[in-house]
Enzyme design. Structure first.
Site, PDB file in Angstrom:
ATOM      1  N   PHE A 277      59.189 -40.745 -22.994  1.00  0.00           N
ATOM      2  CA  PHE A 277      59.550 -40.915 -24.402  1.00  0.00           C
ATOM      3  C   PHE A 277      58.758 -39.947 -25.271  1.00  0.00           C
ATOM      4  CE2 PHE A 277      60.122 -45.014 -22.385  1.00  0.00           C
ATOM      5  CZ  PHE A 277      61.284 -45.525 -22.930  1.00  0.00           C
ATOM      6  N   ASP A 278      59.435 -39.343 -26.234  1.00  0.00           N
ATOM      7  CA  ASP A 278      58.716 -38.708 -27.327  1.00  0.00           C
ATOM      8  C   ASP A 278      58.125 -39.834 -28.171  1.00  0.00           C
ATOM      9  OD1 ASP A 278      57.960 -36.758 -29.351  1.00  0.00           O
ATOM     10  OD2 ASP A 278      59.620 -37.590 -30.510  1.00  0.00           O
ATOM     11  N   LYS A 279      56.964 -39.602 -28.786  1.00  0.00           N
ATOM     12  CA  LYS A 279      56.359 -40.673 -29.586  1.00  0.00           C
ATOM     13  C   LYS A 279      56.943 -40.745 -30.990  1.00  0.00           C
ATOM     14  CE  LYS A 279      52.380 -40.392 -31.802  1.00  0.00           C
ATOM     15  NZ  LYS A 279      52.640 -40.960 -33.164  1.00  0.00           N
TER      16      LYS A 279
END
Length: 676
Positions: free
Chosen positions: A360-362
């Site tokens: 996941f990108d944050k």
């Protein structure tokens, strides 16, 4: 054009070809269902011939005539498609069926020839109906956009125009309970809008006007409460919307086009079955040719050899195999679209359910994507209101994103704008800011700034609180006025409310590794990961570092999905097995770069997508077992003469109908309650 583009004939044909049947002739004298009516007519004539043969003493020629009628109606479309296939150098299923029926008729088995073509045409028609039903649930999107719009005129009135005439910058008036004609920004009014067709959101979304109607806006950058999509349904109040995209470029139009393209994308299993059929069909023809000559080797007549060869031909025809995968893929794509999940073809639909690791990108994916005021810690002898009023008055002079978060959060708590206003703002590079407020100088910043202006160390308690907040991933700032500390405020990009339950649902689905990739420092990454349940937080990453991280994960896990916003995460997403874009509604880049797009900005649709993928994989596997199992059982039985043409016809065509009905179960897929 007034509507988003309808499915093209090329796309439809390509999709149908996946099934081994074109159906390009299905529309006839009786409309779209002509093929089904012909199949029913075939069945009626066949049953009439059978019953009259049993209960009435009719001349044989009349009985044959009735069965010939059954053969005509049952074989009409199959003959056309067989001819087209042979003309193109392809020997496909329709050709095998026509040859088998012709062979049975040549042996005088008119009843069995009629039964074969009746069941084949019925299966053909039901397959066509099932595929059309799945496709209609997608292509119905194209009918959502209204044909006309109420354009606001310079004199304040309105005029009705075709939506294709709307240009960027035009203002349209949307009446209550009517469809919104264009992607745009709300500049007047407030209302609840049903966006289910675009984003899959089951609850209407409240829309309010922007504060500055005359400013320039980009649809993808607008908060959800200000942006509209063509084809969504307005609630009970009038809205005025400024057009940001022409009809041909609307999110709805792009969604329809991308789904049409997705229909033509073959899955890995479909590629495998296509390759199998390419060798299998000629092999069947060779075996049938050899069986026709069996009377030369064994003690039987040519008629017996011919009959058995035709029975084997029917039993070995891979109708069910041809339709097993594309029917499930199309039904899965259709069901996903209903939920606001765009799946671009069979490959990502199958691959998503096989993953055990997701990256996941944050920022903007696991978090809200914008900082919020999270902590207000007054010093001893200072009230919370005094600290907030001072901070808000000073920070509202700044254009820094963190300042905006402090002002928004502070005003929400204070309930009103502070009576006194600050002045003389000065930015102090890498340290903070300075301003005048109520006759005293205010400094807001880090340790370095406060040590400079006080000439002393930071008080122990304040220093402890700062360290604690920073360890938790907050950006903390001290507020100092005159000769005393007022306290500490902090901001943070907070986790989405849906992040923690979504990750918990993914764990229940068997996703073992959930990795977070972020450019923020490792301390911030660790704090967010601990809060929401990430297993592998990776901080301080540049875009190229994210790509390298995805490659390492693929080496370790075999396959990995990357979830991001489709813009700055595009390189990492392109390196993953399956890329998923968040909040793709309105974002051209996200729609174009990702394999799967979550149209609403909702992370909790991810478990649904994975569950649907796994259901599709199960159904595809079931269909393959059914189709290949029937062939594996019937072929030896017919070759040995144990099963005759009649039972072979019934079992063969029955399996085709079973796999179609099995695939259609995906249209009713629901996530388990615990994962919803």
């Amino acid at each position: 054009m007034a509507h988003p583009p309808a499915p093209t004939s090329e796309a439809s044909a390509s999709t149908s070809d996946h099934a081994g049947h074109d159906h390009g002739h299905a529309a006839g004298l009786l409309g779209e269902r002509t093929e089904l009516y012909f199949a029913i007519a075939s069945g009626v004539f066949w049953l009439a011939g059978l019953l009259l043969g049993i209960f009435a003493d009719l001349p044989e020629s009349i009985g044959i005539g009735i069965f010939v009628a059954a053969i005509f109606f049952g074989g009409y479309y199959a003959t056309i498609e067989a001819y087209e296939g042979v003309s193109s150098g392809r020997f496909e299923i329709d050709f095998l069926m026509i040859v088998a029926a012709a062979g049975a008729a040549a042996l005088g088995k008119w009843e069995e020839a009629g039964l074969l073509l009746f069941l084949f045409s019925l299966g053909h028609a039901l397959e066509h109906y099932a595929m059309a039903r799945a496709r209609k649930s997608i292509s119905a999107l194209a009918e959502l956009a209204p044909a006309t719009a109420l354009l606001k005129t310079p004199d304040g009135g309105t005029s009705e125009v075709d939506v294709e005439e709307l240009a960027i910058g035009d203002v349209v008036v949307v009446k209550p309970n009517s469809k919104i004609p264009a992607d745009g920004v709300v500049i007047s009014g407030n209302s609840a809008v049903d966006q289910a067709a675009i984003t899959g959101e089951s609850v209407p979304v409240d829309k309010i006007a922007v504060k500055n109607p005359d400013s320039t806006y980009v649809l993808a950058d607008l908060p959800a409460e200000h942006r509209t999509f063509a084809g969504t349904i307005n609630g009970s109040s009038v809205l005025e919307v400024r057009v940001l995209k022409p009809a041909r470029d609307s999110t709805l139009a792009k969604l329809v086009t991308l789904v049409q393209e997705a229909e033509t994308q073959k899955s890995p299993t479909q590629h495998l079955t296509d390759k199998f059929e390419r060798y299998y069909v000629p092999s069947v023809l060779i075996v049938v040719g050899l069986l026709l000559l069996a009377f030369l080797v064994i003690d039987e007549t040519f008629g017996q050899s011919f009959y058995r060869a035709m029975a084997v031909l029917v039993a070995a025809s891979p109708c069910a195999l041809a339709i097993s995968t594309p029917s499930a893929v199309l039904a899965g794509i259709a069901r996903a679209a209903q939920k606001g999940v765009l799946v671009k073809g069979g490959r990502p639909l199958e691959d998503l359910g096989s993953l055990t690791a997701i990256a996941f990108d944050k920022t903007g994916t696991l978090t809200e994507g914008k900082p919020k005021l999270t902590t207000v810690l007054p010093a001893e002898g200072v009230t919370r209101q005094e600290l907030l009023a001072t901070a808000v008055s000073v920070e509202e002079l700044s254009d820094h994103p963190l300042a905006a978060a402090i002002v928004a959060g502070g005003r929400e708590e204070l309930g009103k704008v502070p009576a006194s206003r600050a002045s003389g703002l000065e930015a102090l590079t890498a340290r903070g800011i300075r301003a005048e407020y109520e006759g005293a100088t205010v400094h807001i910043g880090n340790r370095r700034l406060l040590e400079e202006i006080t000439g002393a160390d930071i008080p122990a308690e304040i220093n402890r609180q700062m360290t604690e907040l920073e360890t938790g991933g907050h950006t903390a700032m001290m507020v100092h006025r005159g000769d005393r500390y007022l306290g500490i405020i902090s901001v943070m990009d907070v986790a989405r409310e849906s992040a923690k339950p979504t990750l918990a649902a993914l764990r229940k689905l068997g996703i073992k590794r959930m990795v977070m990739l972020t450019g923020d420092n490792q301390r911030v990454a660790n704090a967010v990961a601990k809060e929401i349940g990430i297993t592998d937080p990776m901080g301080s990453l540049l875009p190229e570092d994210k790509v390298a991280a995805i490659q390492r994960l693929k080496d370790e896990e075999g396959r990995v999905a990357m979830i991001g916003d489709g813009v700055n995460d595009a390189p990492a997403m392109a390196s993953s097995t399956v890329s998923v874009a968040m909040g793709a509604a309105g974002s051209d880049v996200a729609l174009e770069t990702a394999d799967i797009a979550l149209m609403a900005d909702r992370l909790d649709n991810l478990p649904f997508a994975i569950g649907l993928s796994r259901a599709a994989r199960r159904i595809i596997q079931q269909n393959l077992w059914i189709s290949l199992g029937v062939v594996a059982i019937l072929v030896p039985l017919t070759m040995l003469g144990i099963a005759s043409l009649g039972p072979a016809v019934i079992a063969h065509e029955g399996s085709t109908m079973v796999v179609v009905v099995n695939a259609l179960r995906l249209l009713g897929y629901r996530a388990k309650p615990a994962l919803s």
